[in-house]
Scaffold this motif. Structure first.
Motif, mmCIF file in Angstrom:
data_model
loop_
_atom_site.group_PDB
_atom_site.id
_atom_site.type_symbol
_atom_site.label_atom_id
_atom_site.label_comp_id
_atom_site.label_asym_id
_atom_site.label_seq_id
_atom_site.Cartn_x
_atom_site.Cartn_y
_atom_site.Cartn_z
ATOM 1 N N LEU A 128 0.830 -1.202 0.000
ATOM 2 C CA LEU A 128 0.000 0.000 0.000
ATOM 3 C C LEU A 128 0.870 1.260 0.000
ATOM 4 O O LEU A 128 0.598 2.206 -0.752
ATOM 5 N N PHE A 129 1.921 1.257 0.795
ATOM 6 C CA PHE A 129 2.828 2.403 0.823
ATOM 7 C C PHE A 129 3.510 2.597 -0.527
ATOM 8 O O PHE A 129 3.643 3.712 -1.019
ATOM 9 N N ALA A 182 -3.531 6.070 -16.536
ATOM 10 C CA ALA A 182 -2.991 5.293 -15.417
ATOM 11 C C ALA A 182 -3.606 5.737 -14.097
ATOM 12 O O ALA A 182 -3.913 4.915 -13.236
ATOM 13 N N LEU A 183 -3.792 7.031 -13.943
ATOM 14 C CA LEU A 183 -4.366 7.537 -12.691
ATOM 15 C C LEU A 183 -5.868 7.276 -12.605
ATOM 16 O O LEU A 183 -6.398 7.027 -11.524
ATOM 17 N N LEU A 184 -6.552 7.312 -13.739
ATOM 18 C CA LEU A 184 -8.006 7.132 -13.719
ATOM 19 C C LEU A 184 -8.431 5.671 -13.672
ATOM 20 O O LEU A 184 -9.454 5.350 -13.076
ATOM 21 N N ASP A 236 -1.472 -0.040 -7.832
ATOM 22 C CA ASP A 236 -0.259 0.664 -8.249
ATOM 23 C C ASP A 236 -0.398 1.055 -9.722
ATOM 24 O O ASP A 236 -0.419 0.191 -10.591
ATOM 25 N N PRO A 237 -0.510 2.352 -10.035
ATOM 26 C CA PRO A 237 -0.703 2.766 -11.427
ATOM 27 C C PRO A 237 0.562 2.687 -12.267
ATOM 28 O O PRO A 237 0.516 2.837 -13.483
ATOM 29 N N ASN A 282 4.207 5.563 -5.592
ATOM 30 C CA ASN A 282 4.222 5.578 -7.056
ATOM 31 C C ASN A 282 3.136 6.494 -7.616
ATOM 32 O O ASN A 282 3.338 7.157 -8.632
ATOM 33 N N ARG A 283 1.986 6.540 -6.956
ATOM 34 C CA ARG A 283 0.921 7.441 -7.400
ATOM 35 C C ARG A 283 1.370 8.895 -7.287
ATOM 36 O O ARG A 283 1.104 9.712 -8.176
ATOM 37 N N ARG A 284 2.076 9.236 -6.218
ATOM 38 C CA ARG A 284 2.601 10.605 -6.085
ATOM 39 C C ARG A 284 3.616 10.919 -7.170
ATOM 40 O O ARG A 284 3.638 12.018 -7.723
ATOM 41 N N ALA A 285 4.467 9.946 -7.494
ATOM 42 C CA ALA A 285 5.459 10.150 -8.549
ATOM 43 C C ALA A 285 4.781 10.328 -9.902
ATOM 44 O O ALA A 285 5.205 11.166 -10.715
#
Length: 99
Positions: free
Chosen positions: A33-34, A67-69, A76-77, A39-42
């Motif tokens: 999860l972390f 990837a985000l949507l 993990d996107p 990776n989402r923030r990146a």
């Protein structure tokens, strides 16, 4: 005593898990999860790049948005982006071989 009369007893009982194995099993979902959050923030940071910079790493703005949507919050996107870049690279290789 004949050969067929001899038996070997094997202790096949499962050994109890050690503390470190239990701890690792407990922390593995939290670690995943972390990692997906990091990776989402990146990937959100990729939105700051212009189209030429994204093209240099084999992506388009549509890939980043998709990837985000398409991934849920806990997914993990980055896997989606990796697949998109590989697909585009293979297509470019194929086109260069055909031409």
């Amino acid at each position: 005593m004949r050969m067929i009369d001899q038996t070997v007893e094997l202790d096949c009982a499962r050994q109890p898990a050690t503390f470190s194995q239990r701890l690792g099993g407990t922390l593995a979902p939290l670690t995943a999860l972390f990692r997906s959050f990091r990776n989402r923030r990146a990937i959100n940071g990729l939105n700051d790049l212009d189209d030429n910079q994204l093209r240099d790493i084999g992506l388009t703005r549509a890939d980043v948005t998709a990837a985000l949507l398409t991934s849920t919050f806990v997914e993990d996107p980055s896997a989606h982006l990796t697949n998109s870049a590989r697909r585009r690279w293979r297509l470019a290789i194929f086109r260069s071989c055909v031409d």
